[in-house]
Scaffold this motif. Structure first.
Motif, PDB file in Angstrom:
ATOM      1  N   GLU A 131       0.818  -1.220   0.000  1.00 46.54           N
ATOM      2  CA  GLU A 131       0.000   0.000   0.000  1.00 46.54           C
ATOM      3  C   GLU A 131       0.854   1.274   0.000  1.00 46.54           C
ATOM      4  O   GLU A 131       0.793   2.090   0.909  1.00 46.54           O
ATOM      5  CB  GLU A 131      -0.955   0.008   1.190  1.00 46.54           C
ATOM      6  CG  GLU A 131      -1.976  -1.121   1.135  1.00 46.54           C
ATOM      7  CD  GLU A 131      -2.986  -1.048   2.275  1.00 46.54           C
ATOM      8  OE1 GLU A 131      -3.088   0.000   2.933  1.00 46.54           O
ATOM      9  OE2 GLU A 131      -3.675  -2.059   2.474  1.00 46.54           O
ATOM     10  N   THR A 132       1.644   1.462  -1.026  1.00 42.22           N
ATOM     11  CA  THR A 132       2.458   2.670  -1.180  1.00 42.22           C
ATOM     12  C   THR A 132       1.697   3.674  -2.032  1.00 42.22           C
ATOM     13  O   THR A 132       1.206   3.340  -3.103  1.00 42.22           O
ATOM     14  CB  THR A 132       3.798   2.312  -1.867  1.00 42.22           C
ATOM     15  OG1 THR A 132       4.433   1.275  -1.122  1.00 42.22           O
ATOM     16  CG2 THR A 132       4.706   3.525  -1.933  1.00 42.22           C
ATOM     17  N   ASP A 133       1.599   4.916  -1.549  1.00 45.63           N
ATOM     18  CA  ASP A 133       0.893   5.957  -2.291  1.00 45.63           C
ATOM     19  C   ASP A 133       1.497   6.148  -3.674  1.00 45.63           C
ATOM     20  O   ASP A 133       2.725   6.161  -3.837  1.00 45.63           O
ATOM     21  CB  ASP A 133       0.941   7.294  -1.544  1.00 45.63           C
ATOM     22  CG  ASP A 133       0.055   7.303  -0.300  1.00 45.63           C
ATOM     23  OD1 ASP A 133      -0.838   6.442  -0.203  1.00 45.63           O
ATOM     24  OD2 ASP A 133       0.280   8.170   0.564  1.00 45.63           O
ATOM     25  N   GLY A 134       0.640   6.321  -4.667  1.00 50.81           N
ATOM     26  CA  GLY A 134       1.084   6.592  -6.026  1.00 50.81           C
ATOM     27  C   GLY A 134       1.600   5.385  -6.775  1.00 50.81           C
ATOM     28  O   GLY A 134       2.181   5.530  -7.843  1.00 50.81           O
TER      29      GLY A 134
END
Length: 198
Positions: free
Chosen positions: A82-85
């Protein structure tokens, strides 16, 4: 089933250990890739991303990063980060247009291309070219050809150039071998950097 898929099935992922050992040299190569580009950098595709070892780093650096791999279990593991972008897709790097991912400014291939036979290497080259924006770049890590090629892969510079005929080879340099272990540390790995010619 390919050797790569079999290894995942049995939980054997030596390339992840290498990624940790060579993190500083990979970071330096990504720094060079970003030199001269303005933020946001654009879109990056991590080819054969596995469990997403490098894709989140691209996102943290300011790329709109996408990871693609054809092993569903690997993509599921990558999504748990769940890493942004950062997004992930199950798909075949030799048929990227069918994944409907859009176009990209940068491609990262750490050990994917080297595992293919000539036909699939050239299919990856056509596939990447179809999604490449003008002046996009490709950074590829690949073992050199050895007697163990059928088990661990490996390619020559000529094979890389043949698979990417519409790309200019900008640089070839030896890769760090610390952390690879035997016999992979005997494969003369190389970093290839290419630019899509307009």
């Amino acid at each position: 089933m390919t050797n790569y898929a079999r290894m995942y099935r049995f939980g054997i992922t030596p390339w992840e250990r290498y990624g940790q050992a060579a993190a500083a040299s990979i970071a330096a190569l990504l720094d060079r890739e970003e030199t001269g580009r303005s933020r946001p950098f654009g879109r990056a595709l991590d080819l054969g991303c596995g469990r997403g070892q490098f894709t989140p780093e691209l996102g943290r650096r300011g790329w709109e990063a996408v990871g693609i791999d054809y092993v569903p279990a690997a993509i599921e593991a990558a999504k748990r980060q769940e890493t942004d972008g950062v997004t992930y897709a199950v798909g075949d790097v030799t048929d990227l247009p069918s994944a409907d991912l859009g176009t990209f400014d940068f491609f990262l291939d750490i050990g994917c291309f080297q595992g293919f036979d000539t036909e699939r290497q050239r299919a990856e080259g056509r596939s990447v070219s179809a999604l490449a924006n003008p002046d996009s770049t490709l950074l590829m890590l690949a073992f050199g050809p050895t007697r163990l090629r059928s088990r661990i892969g490996g390619v020559s510079q000529a094979e890389v150039e043949a698979a990417f005929p519409d790309w200019e080879l900008l640089d070839v340099q030896p890769a760090e071998t610390a952390g690879l272990g035997w016999p992979m540390n005997r494969t003369s790995p190389q970093w290839y950097r290419l630019r899509r010619q307009t």
